[in-house]
Scaffold this active site. Structure first.
Site, PDB file in Angstrom:
ATOM      1  N   HIS A 147       0.850  -1.099  -0.079  1.00  0.00           N
ATOM      2  CA  HIS A 147       0.070   0.020  -0.055  1.00  0.00           C
ATOM      3  C   HIS A 147       1.031   1.332   0.033  1.00  0.00           C
ATOM      4  O   HIS A 147       1.657   1.480   0.858  1.00  0.00           O
ATOM      5  CB  HIS A 147      -0.900  -0.020   1.342  1.00  0.00           C
ATOM      6  CG  HIS A 147      -1.594   1.257   1.276  1.00  0.00           C
ATOM      7  ND1 HIS A 147      -2.801   1.492   0.478  1.00  0.00           N
ATOM      8  CD2 HIS A 147      -1.776   2.266   2.273  1.00  0.00           C
ATOM      9  CE1 HIS A 147      -3.284   2.644   0.789  1.00  0.00           C
ATOM     10  NE2 HIS A 147      -2.984   2.977   1.736  1.00  0.00           N
ATOM     11  N   VAL A 166      -2.082  10.090   5.916  1.00  0.00           N
ATOM     12  CA  VAL A 166      -0.973  10.867   6.163  1.00  0.00           C
ATOM     13  C   VAL A 166      -0.497  11.831   5.160  1.00  0.00           C
ATOM     14  O   VAL A 166       0.237  12.881   5.303  1.00  0.00           O
ATOM     15  CB  VAL A 166       0.351   9.990   6.481  1.00  0.00           C
ATOM     16  CG1 VAL A 166       1.175   9.496   5.096  1.00  0.00           C
ATOM     17  CG2 VAL A 166       1.616  10.668   7.275  1.00  0.00           C
ATOM     18  N   GLY A 167      -0.872  11.575   3.937  1.00  0.00           N
ATOM     19  CA  GLY A 167      -0.949  12.577   2.850  1.00  0.00           C
ATOM     20  C   GLY A 167      -0.058  11.924   1.814  1.00  0.00           C
ATOM     21  O   GLY A 167       0.495  13.005   0.796  1.00  0.00           O
ATOM     22  N   LYS A 168       0.051  10.710   1.393  1.00  0.00           N
ATOM     23  CA  LYS A 168       0.966  10.177   0.209  1.00  0.00           C
ATOM     24  C   LYS A 168       0.049  10.739  -0.994  1.00  0.00           C
ATOM     25  O   LYS A 168       1.022  11.111  -1.842  1.00  0.00           O
ATOM     26  CB  LYS A 168       0.989   8.481   0.313  1.00  0.00           C
ATOM     27  CG  LYS A 168       1.356   8.134   1.609  1.00  0.00           C
ATOM     28  CD  LYS A 168       1.473   6.751   1.728  1.00  0.00           C
ATOM     29  CE  LYS A 168       0.295   6.065   1.536  1.00  0.00           C
ATOM     30  NZ  LYS A 168      -0.445   6.222   2.710  1.00  0.00           N
ATOM     31  N   ASP A 186      -2.230   3.964  -4.571  1.00  0.00           N
ATOM     32  CA  ASP A 186      -2.798   3.001  -3.518  1.00  0.00           C
ATOM     33  C   ASP A 186      -2.107   1.658  -3.529  1.00  0.00           C
ATOM     34  O   ASP A 186      -1.727   1.475  -2.117  1.00  0.00           O
ATOM     35  CB  ASP A 186      -4.168   2.728  -3.935  1.00  0.00           C
ATOM     36  CG  ASP A 186      -5.184   2.197  -2.988  1.00  0.00           C
ATOM     37  OD1 ASP A 186      -4.951   2.563  -1.677  1.00  0.00           O
ATOM     38  OD2 ASP A 186      -5.893   1.477  -3.259  1.00  0.00           O
ATOM     39  N   ARG A 253      19.392  14.145  11.178  1.00  0.00           N
ATOM     40  CA  ARG A 253      19.343  15.584  10.665  1.00  0.00           C
ATOM     41  C   ARG A 253      20.853  15.791   9.917  1.00  0.00           C
ATOM     42  O   ARG A 253      20.825  17.055   9.152  1.00  0.00           O
ATOM     43  CB  ARG A 253      19.591  16.547  12.024  1.00  0.00           C
ATOM     44  CG  ARG A 253      18.204  16.639  12.598  1.00  0.00           C
ATOM     45  CD  ARG A 253      18.499  17.460  13.802  1.00  0.00           C
ATOM     46  NE  ARG A 253      18.626  18.999  13.439  1.00  0.00           N
ATOM     47  CZ  ARG A 253      18.503  19.983  14.190  1.00  0.00           C
ATOM     48  NH1 ARG A 253      18.627  19.773  15.358  1.00  0.00           N
ATOM     49  NH2 ARG A 253      18.626  21.113  13.811  1.00  0.00           N
TER      50      ARG A 253
END
Length: 329
Positions: A147, A166-168, A186, A253
């Site tokens: 997915h 989540v915003g994919k 999807d 980071r």
């Protein structure tokens, strides 16, 4: 064709064009077209026809080129019925004759009686073998469905993963708006090619270029943005996991150490991008794609930065800056 069975008839029915076309048709043994092809390889049966069957790779497609057909002609002149009976006693998937070569009537009659398919192509043996093995590497590749969303950004195949919502898809839509391409939304089907590369495409070719945007519904990317905004498949070169920002988690980071994730036994570079309001994810992903391209060229930005910092320390400039002897601004 089912997911687990590939037959000679499936080979004939492949809708291949251009440099992938096999130009195959059946000339005998049609009743055996349901025979399965289980091994993604070919065999030249000249040694077997000479009578040496101890190491006969009968479970592979048998390929007849000019040398094999010439040898068949020689055997026919010497009376080769016993040799052919032995050949067709094995459960051979099929026999393929290249260059439009054709066996004699006795060979075809034996093929019919043993229900062993005989195919013919106009391609020469080397070219046919190359195309067939390339096709087999795709058909018999290990597969897995995930997915996620697969996009091509600056030529880099990026697999976006993350929890639902989540915003994919929204991130992918913005990337498409910026000129990049959608491969699948999807559900992404992954295939391991040659044991060292992962190819991705839509699990369902009819809906893979559609996208579900919450609050908007289903949209057709090809119709909205043109055919230049989609592609059928792409190698996965980077995996990006989008996750909701966790204040208690320490995120990388510097990026000095390359992280990887395992997809079908292949290690793929992997990064995590925390999501929170105000972060421009498409720009971050574009930067990640360009950074990955630099790495393939042998340049690692984080390592170069680390090396420059160490050099700065070794030359004493950091100490001078700390004690105020050097104006660093």
């Amino acid at each position: 064709m089912s997911d687990n069975v590939f037959t000679v008839l499936d080979l004939l029915d492949l809708n291949l064009k251009g440099r992938n076309s096999l130009n195959l048709h059946c000339i005998a043994g049609r009743s055996g077209l349901s025979r399965q092809i289980k091994i993604a390889d070919i065999n030249r049966p000249g040694l077997a026809l000479s009578g040496f069957y101890e190491a006969f790779s009968y479970d592979r497609i048998q390929l007849f080129g000019r040398a094999e057909v010439a040898y068949l002609q020689k055997l026919r002149n010497e009376g080769y019925s016993d040799s052919l009976k032995k050949y067709f006693s094995y459960d051979i998937p099929c026999s393929i004759f290249t260059r439009n070569l054709k066996p004699d009537d006795y060979f075809l009659a034996m093929a019919e009686s043993s229900r062993s398919p005989v195919l013919q192509t106009d391609l020469e043996s080397t070219e046919f073998s190359t195309r067939l093995l390339r096709i087999f590497s795709d058909i018999f590749a290990e597969k897995k469905a995930l997915h996620g969303v697969l996009v091509a950004v600056f030529g880099v195949g990026i697999l976006l993963l993350g929890d639902s919502g989540v915003g994919k898809s929204e991130t992918a839509l913005e990337l498409i708006e910026r000129g990049h391409m959608l491969v699948a939304d999807d559900t992404v089907e992954l295939r391991c090619i040659n044991g060292n590369s992962i190819m991705g495409r839509g699990a369902n070719k009819y809906i893979s270029h559609h996208m579900e945007i919450r609050g908007l519904g289903i949209i057709n990317i090809a119709q909205l943005y043109g055919v230049g905004s989609i592609r059928e498949q792409k190698e996965v070169q980077l995996v990006v996991k989008l996750e909701t920002w966790d204040n208690n988690k320490v995120y990388d980071r510097l990026g000095i150490e390359t992280r990887t994730t395992d997809l079908l036994g292949v290690k793929i570079p992997y990064i995590e991008i925390p999501v929170k309001p105000g972060r421009n994810l498409p720009i971050i992903i574009e930067a990640a794609a360009m950074n990955e391209r630099l790495k393939t060229l042998g340049y690692f930005s984080a390592r170069e930065f680390n090396k420059n910092v160490l050099k700065w320390i070794e030359e004493g400039q950091a100490q001078d800056a700390y004690y105020g002897n050097v104006d660093v601004y």
